[in-house]
Scaffold this motif. Structure first.
Motif, PDB file in Angstrom:
ATOM      1  N   VAL A  55      78.370   5.760   4.851  1.00 53.46           N
ATOM      2  CA  VAL A  55      77.234   5.566   3.939  1.00 53.46           C
ATOM      3  C   VAL A  55      77.164   4.116   3.482  1.00 53.46           C
ATOM      4  O   VAL A  55      76.100   3.475   3.505  1.00 53.46           O
ATOM      5  N   LEU A  56      78.308   3.549   3.078  1.00 59.26           N
ATOM      6  CA  LEU A  56      78.325   2.163   2.595  1.00 59.26           C
ATOM      7  C   LEU A  56      77.989   1.181   3.713  1.00 59.26           C
ATOM      8  O   LEU A  56      77.249   0.191   3.502  1.00 59.26           O
ATOM      9  N   ASN A  57      78.513   1.441   4.893  1.00 54.99           N
ATOM     10  CA  ASN A  57      78.228   0.550   6.012  1.00 54.99           C
ATOM     11  C   ASN A  57      76.743   0.584   6.378  1.00 54.99           C
ATOM     12  O   ASN A  57      76.124  -0.460   6.646  1.00 54.99           O
ATOM     13  N   ALA A  58      76.145   1.783   6.382  1.00 54.70           N
ATOM     14  CA  ALA A  58      74.738   1.922   6.774  1.00 54.70           C
ATOM     15  C   ALA A  58      73.803   1.314   5.748  1.00 54.70           C
ATOM     16  O   ALA A  58      72.810   0.663   6.105  1.00 54.70           O
ATOM     17  N   ALA A  68      68.357   7.860   5.999  1.00 62.54           N
ATOM     18  CA  ALA A  68      69.094   7.835   7.259  1.00 62.54           C
ATOM     19  C   ALA A  68      70.536   8.328   7.103  1.00 62.54           C
ATOM     20  O   ALA A  68      71.198   8.678   8.083  1.00 62.54           O
ATOM     21  N   VAL A  69      71.043   8.326   5.866  1.00 65.24           N
ATOM     22  CA  VAL A  69      72.431   8.733   5.656  1.00 65.24           C
ATOM     23  C   VAL A  69      72.538  10.072   4.931  1.00 65.24           C
ATOM     24  O   VAL A  69      73.611  10.428   4.437  1.00 65.24           O
ATOM     25  N   TRP A  70      71.423  10.826   4.888  1.00 62.24           N
ATOM     26  CA  TRP A  70      71.459  12.132   4.219  1.00 62.24           C
ATOM     27  C   TRP A  70      72.521  13.071   4.817  1.00 62.24           C
ATOM     28  O   TRP A  70      73.211  13.773   4.068  1.00 62.24           O
ATOM     29  N   PRO A  71      72.698  13.134   6.094  1.00 58.90           N
ATOM     30  CA  PRO A  71      73.743  14.017   6.646  1.00 58.90           C
ATOM     31  C   PRO A  71      75.143  13.653   6.136  1.00 58.90           C
ATOM     32  O   PRO A  71      75.959  14.537   5.834  1.00 58.90           O
ATOM     33  N   TYR A  72      75.393  12.337   6.014  1.00 59.90           N
ATOM     34  CA  TYR A  72      76.695  11.915   5.503  1.00 59.90           C
ATOM     35  C   TYR A  72      76.859  12.279   4.017  1.00 59.90           C
ATOM     36  O   TYR A  72      77.929  12.712   3.580  1.00 59.90           O
ATOM     37  N   LEU A  73      75.757  12.086   3.237  1.00 59.23           N
ATOM     38  CA  LEU A  73      75.821  12.429   1.818  1.00 59.23           C
ATOM     39  C   LEU A  73      76.028  13.936   1.623  1.00 59.23           C
ATOM     40  O   LEU A  73      76.800  14.356   0.751  1.00 59.23           O
ATOM     41  N   ALA A  74      75.324  14.730   2.447  1.00 61.28           N
ATOM     42  CA  ALA A  74      75.510  16.182   2.375  1.00 61.28           C
ATOM     43  C   ALA A  74      76.953  16.552   2.736  1.00 61.28           C
ATOM     44  O   ALA A  74      77.567  17.443   2.122  1.00 61.28           O
ATOM     45  N   GLY A  75      77.497  15.851   3.733  1.00 60.34           N
ATOM     46  CA  GLY A  75      78.894  16.096   4.114  1.00 60.34           C
ATOM     47  C   GLY A  75      79.848  15.751   2.981  1.00 60.34           C
ATOM     48  O   GLY A  75      80.830  16.471   2.741  1.00 60.34           O
ATOM     49  N   ILE A  76      79.558  14.641   2.262  1.00 61.50           N
ATOM     50  CA  ILE A  76      80.413  14.246   1.130  1.00 61.50           C
ATOM     51  C   ILE A  76      80.396  15.314   0.039  1.00 61.50           C
ATOM     52  O   ILE A  76      81.443  15.687  -0.514  1.00 61.50           O
ATOM     53  N   VAL A  77      79.172  15.819  -0.254  1.00 61.87           N
ATOM     54  CA  VAL A  77      79.056  16.872  -1.279  1.00 61.87           C
ATOM     55  C   VAL A  77      79.829  18.124  -0.843  1.00 61.87           C
ATOM     56  O   VAL A  77      80.552  18.742  -1.633  1.00 61.87           O
ATOM     57  N   GLY A  78      79.681  18.492   0.437  1.00 60.63           N
ATOM     58  CA  GLY A  78      80.405  19.664   0.936  1.00 60.63           C
ATOM     59  C   GLY A  78      81.908  19.483   0.870  1.00 60.63           C
ATOM     60  O   GLY A  78      82.642  20.398   0.449  1.00 60.63           O
TER      61      GLY A  78
END
Length: 590
Positions: A55-58, A68-78
């Protein structure tokens, strides 16, 4: 820095640590589950750092939109939710392990104290034993729930992080691997200095608790002799000593925490500076560098947590020492008899060549030969330390003779099951104990039986207790406090006598129950004892002339030996030790 711990103390510490770890074997299953959940939580932490690095790199480096980083943010929440569940499970199982160990250890301590018996208990300070059973056992909770699991996690999680760091930046991994051992080394060097201080602190706490408990028990006496203020100042001095010991422990604790934080911060800074220079020269990808930087603080976190919990270990070592001493106290040899006694009438009790000595002491009783005829009253008199109480405890079965026999009719007491013997004996001490509960419960001390109410009233009437019980607000259902709070000394003694009448045991042992009572209460108690003695074998440790004169047989003990024995008139005619003792009682107004 403080002087190093002597080798003997180190060995002692290792023995205490080994004992604690052996206790943990009883809850091995929940502790292993907790460690497994903590380890899995550590792997999810690495995954969380990897997603956060993306997320930080993107967003910060590649300037991509947040969508563009919603999948990563959702993964972090999970991952965060999963880690919360794992953390809850870890705490739940460690708490379960610690709670079970506390319960088991307290049960073991109570059981051991029960086996040590009243003869041992009367020699102890109640406050010290209470501190060990309550505060001492509580101090072990953090050792089992925090220190032991964290000790394992401090190895598993850093190793797992190193496995992921080395492929991305082997130099940063090398820095972490080299600096990691510094933390536990300094933690041990500094933290171990608290060991002696923790022991001193615990001894101060035990001493304060014991003295405070003793003072509360004797508060009335202290008030009568105007000594309450003096004792209060003494307790204040003990409390001040305990405060100073606590501050010394905290000073070292804060020092060790500061050292741990300092080395962790320096190590993280070294990784950050090195990664920063490599990013500047383009020797490492931003994604990899961010990932390593995020993992660096998490690498030292388990080590720092173990440093924090290391003091829980020190507290546990200080608290467990008196507990182990108590558990190692050798209980007197129990009667191994299994014979169930069934007496239809008062028995003859014969003491043959009875000898008793406490461990590493001179004999208290030496060759006592005595017969307590069935249905008779025997009084034992003698100076303090003559062996009167020891003789009573031998008859009760609280102690076992070193030599000789106690015969109940034709049956050795050693062959009788203790529980069976206790059913046939009533014991009335000078200061009987009443428990918080109703008058009925304090007299019966057993479940209701057929004809319970009639027997209860008859017992109270025989003990001259029925009149004052009927005057109470709820009669037999009136609640009394611990130690008979709310009742006078004479009323407490009469309720204790009612217990003996209700139990209707054929053997009765009394420790001068009329002592320290007003004349009216003493008269009532004396009359009740005369009624209780009918048809029973009764032995009294006597201090009052009324008790002595009404006895069928009087025994004079001196230095553990019977020096005179016979009836009142016969002993007075001898003009010996009994006569001298009798005149002393008369002059003292007893």
């Amino acid at each position: 820095m403080a002087n190093p711990i002597p080798l003997r103390d180190r060995k002692h510490t290792l023995e205490l640590d080994r004992w604690l770890k052996n206790q943990a074997k009883a809850v091995k299953s929940p502790l292993n589950i907790a460690i497994t959940l903590g380890s899995v939580n550590g792997f999810f932490l690495i995954a969380q750092c990897w997603l956060l690095a993306h997320v930080l790199n993107a967003t910060a480096i590649e300037h991509q939109p947040i969508m563009a980083v919603w999948p990563y943010l959702a993964g972090i929440v999970g991952v965060f939710l999963v880690r919360a569940i794992l953390n809850y499970g870890n705490q739940r199982f460690t708490f379960e392990a610690a709670a079970r160990l506390r319960t088991d250890l307290r049960a073991k301590l109570f059981n051991h104290i029960h086996h040590l018996g009243p003869a041992w208990s009367r020699e102890q300070r109640s406050g010290a034993r209470a501190t060990e059973l309550v505060d001492g056992v509580e101090e072990l909770e953090k050792y089992f729930s925090l220190y032991l699991p964290q000790k394992q996690l401090a190895i598993i999680i850093p190793v797992a992080i190193l496995v992921f760091v080395f492929p991305f930046d082997w130099v940063s991994g090398l820095i972490l691997a080299i600096t990691a051992p510094l933390l536990p080394i300094f933690m041990i060097i500094i933290g171990s200095q608290t060991e002696k201080l923790n022991r001193q602190q615990w001894r101060s706490l035990t001493r304060m608790g014991a003295h405070f408990f003793d003072m509360i028990e004797g508060l009335t006496t202290l008030k009568l002799f105007n000594a309450a203020q003096k004792e209060a100042r003494f307790i204040g001095q003990i409390a001040e000593d305990y405060r100073l010991q606590t501050m010394k422990v905290l000073r070292i604790a804060f020092l060790s925490s500061m050292v741990l934080e300092f080395f962790a911060a320096i190590s993280i800074a070294m990784v950050a500076v090195y990664v920063g220079f490599r990013l500047m020269y383009g020797d490492i990808h931003y994604l990899n560098g961010i990932f390593v930087l995020l993992l660096a603080p998490e690498f030292y976190l388990p080590l720092r947590s173990m440093g924090t919990q290391f003091h829980a270990r020190m507290d546990a070592l200080g608290a467990i020492e008196p507990i182990i001493e108590l558990l190692n106290t050798q209980a007197p040899t129990e009667h191994n008899g299994k014979l169930e006694l069934c007496l239809q009438q008062a028995p003859n009790i014969t003491l043959s060549n009875l000898v008793f000595a406490y461990p590493k002491r001179d004999p208290v009783l030496c060759g006592v030969n005595l017969t307590l005829p069935a249905g008779s009253r025997t009084a034992i008199i003698g100076v303090s330390g003559a062996g009167k109480s020891t003789l009573g405890q031998l008859l009760l079965g609280f102690l076992n003779p070193t030599q000789g026999d106690i015969m109940v009719d034709e049956t050795p007491l050693a062959h009788i099951a203790p529980s069976s013997w206790y059913q046939h004996v009533s014991w009335l001490p000078q200061n009987p104990t009443l428990f918080h509960g109703t008058i009925e419960e304090n007299i019966a001390l057993s479940p209701r039986l057929e004809g319970h109410e009639a027997a209860l009233k008859q017992a109270a009437e025989n003990a001259h207790a029925l009149d004052f019980i009927n005057r109470l607000p709820q009669g037999f259902q009136t609640i009394v406090g611990d130690r008979g709070q709310g009742l006078s000394g004479g009323e407490i003694q009469r309720i204790a006598l009612a217990r003996a009448f209700y139990k209707d045991a054929p053997v009765v042992l009394l420790d001068e129950p009329s002592a320290s009572l007003d004349p009216h209460s003493e008269q009532l108690i004396t009359a009740a004892i005369a009624r209780l003695a009918v048809g029973r074998t009764l032995l009294t440790i006597a201090h009052r002339l009324t008790t002595i004169e009404q006895s069928d047989q009087i025994v004079v003990l001196d230095s553990g030996k019977i020096i005179e024995q016979g009836s009142h008139d016969a002993l007075m005619a001898l003009n010996g030790a009994y006569t001298e003792r009798y005149n002393q009682y008369r002059k003292a107004g007893l």
